[in-house]
Scaffold this motif. Structure first.
Motif, PDB file in Angstrom:
ATOM      1  N   GLU A  62      23.520  58.056  17.838  1.00  0.00           N
ATOM      2  CA  GLU A  62      23.520  57.605  16.338  1.00  0.00           C
ATOM      3  C   GLU A  62      24.632  56.623  15.433  1.00  0.00           C
ATOM      4  O   GLU A  62      25.785  56.502  15.683  1.00  0.00           O
ATOM      5  CB  GLU A  62      24.080  59.482  15.577  1.00  0.00           C
ATOM      6  N   LEU A  63      23.467  56.184  15.073  1.00  0.00           N
ATOM      7  CA  LEU A  63      24.591  55.068  14.004  1.00  0.00           C
ATOM      8  C   LEU A  63      25.367  55.222  12.658  1.00  0.00           C
ATOM      9  O   LEU A  63      24.482  56.217  11.820  1.00  0.00           O
ATOM     10  CB  LEU A  63      23.332  53.970  13.670  1.00  0.00           C
ATOM     11  N   VAL A  64      26.195  55.475  13.102  1.00  0.00           N
ATOM     12  CA  VAL A  64      27.443  56.182  11.594  1.00  0.00           C
ATOM     13  C   VAL A  64      27.248  54.439  10.650  1.00  0.00           C
ATOM     14  O   VAL A  64      27.975  55.240   9.490  1.00  0.00           O
ATOM     15  CB  VAL A  64      28.323  56.420  12.217  1.00  0.00           C
ATOM     16  N   GLN A  70      28.893  44.943   9.378  1.00  0.00           N
ATOM     17  CA  GLN A  70      29.445  45.385  10.940  1.00  0.00           C
ATOM     18  C   GLN A  70      28.494  47.002  10.724  1.00  0.00           C
ATOM     19  O   GLN A  70      27.782  47.413  10.229  1.00  0.00           O
ATOM     20  CB  GLN A  70      30.870  46.776  10.134  1.00  0.00           C
ATOM     21  N   GLN A  71      28.803  47.008  12.434  1.00  0.00           N
ATOM     22  CA  GLN A  71      27.693  48.083  12.970  1.00  0.00           C
ATOM     23  C   GLN A  71      28.318  48.886  14.060  1.00  0.00           C
ATOM     24  O   GLN A  71      28.982  48.533  14.933  1.00  0.00           O
ATOM     25  CB  GLN A  71      26.347  47.260  13.828  1.00  0.00           C
ATOM     26  N   LYS A  72      28.412  51.091  13.884  1.00  0.00           N
ATOM     27  CA  LYS A  72      29.381  51.117  14.509  1.00  0.00           C
ATOM     28  C   LYS A  72      28.272  52.473  15.114  1.00  0.00           C
ATOM     29  O   LYS A  72      27.404  53.186  14.623  1.00  0.00           O
ATOM     30  CB  LYS A  72      30.019  52.271  14.263  1.00  0.00           C
ATOM     31  N   ALA A  90      32.527  55.721  20.219  1.00  0.00           N
ATOM     32  CA  ALA A  90      32.385  54.840  19.374  1.00  0.00           C
ATOM     33  C   ALA A  90      31.973  53.454  19.951  1.00  0.00           C
ATOM     34  O   ALA A  90      32.737  53.441  20.768  1.00  0.00           O
ATOM     35  CB  ALA A  90      33.637  54.953  17.753  1.00  0.00           C
ATOM     36  N   VAL A  91      31.403  52.447  19.878  1.00  0.00           N
ATOM     37  CA  VAL A  91      31.306  51.139  19.797  1.00  0.00           C
ATOM     38  C   VAL A  91      31.220  50.933  19.148  1.00  0.00           C
ATOM     39  O   VAL A  91      29.800  51.112  18.368  1.00  0.00           O
ATOM     40  CB  VAL A  91      30.388  51.258  21.290  1.00  0.00           C
ATOM     41  N   CYS A  92      32.163  50.132  18.773  1.00  0.00           N
ATOM     42  CA  CYS A  92      31.613  48.890  17.459  1.00  0.00           C
ATOM     43  C   CYS A  92      30.834  47.587  18.001  1.00  0.00           C
ATOM     44  O   CYS A  92      31.465  47.116  19.148  1.00  0.00           O
ATOM     45  CB  CYS A  92      33.375  48.189  17.384  1.00  0.00           C
ATOM     46  N   VAL A  93      30.130  47.280  17.201  1.00  0.00           N
ATOM     47  CA  VAL A  93      29.423  45.820  17.244  1.00  0.00           C
ATOM     48  C   VAL A  93      30.030  44.358  16.821  1.00  0.00           C
ATOM     49  O   VAL A  93      30.321  44.790  15.106  1.00  0.00           O
ATOM     50  CB  VAL A  93      27.688  45.683  17.152  1.00  0.00           C
ATOM     51  N   VAL A  94      30.423  43.619  16.725  1.00  0.00           N
ATOM     52  CA  VAL A  94      31.119  42.632  16.019  1.00  0.00           C
ATOM     53  C   VAL A  94      30.649  41.555  17.067  1.00  0.00           C
ATOM     54  O   VAL A  94      30.958  40.232  17.965  1.00  0.00           O
ATOM     55  CB  VAL A  94      32.919  43.083  16.850  1.00  0.00           C
TER      56      VAL A  94
END
Length: 102
Positions: A62-64, A70-72, A90-94
């Motif tokens: 799920e996107l939190v 920012q997207q996580k 958790a995976v962070c999009v940068v």
């Protein structure tokens, strides 16, 4: 990849897409999770990917956080067998990069 394998796509606020899958041709009970970032999933405009260890199956992703800045994504896995122990990653999009969040 078996028909029971987990695969899900998410559309980010910036128009990019994240695809989460269990590793192809791996057992359901152990293997990898692969997260791929696409500029445009419809045409396969790939930007980045990240893989990490999976002990069990993916229960949910799920996107939190899904803002323009920012997207996580959080992936929850559950172990095989009677314990049903859960773990998350958790995976962070940068920008156009994917990293494991600390």
């Amino acid at each position: 990849m078996s028909s029971d394998s987990y695969a899900k796509a998410f559309t980010l606020a910036n128009g990019y897409s994240l695809v989460v899958v269990e590793g192809a041709l791996e057992p359901r009970s152990i293997g990898s999770v692969q997260v791929s970032l696409y500029r445009n999933l419809d045409v396969g405009d790939f930007a980045a990917s990240l893989a990490f260890v999976r002990d069990g199956t993916i229960l949910k992703a799920e996107l939190v956080d899904n803002s323009q800045k920012q997207q996580k994504l959080v992936v929850t896995m559950v172990t095989a067998g009677s314990g049903n122990y859960q773990s998350t990653q958790a995976v962070c999009v940068v920008g156009e990069s994917l990293t494991l969040c600390q």
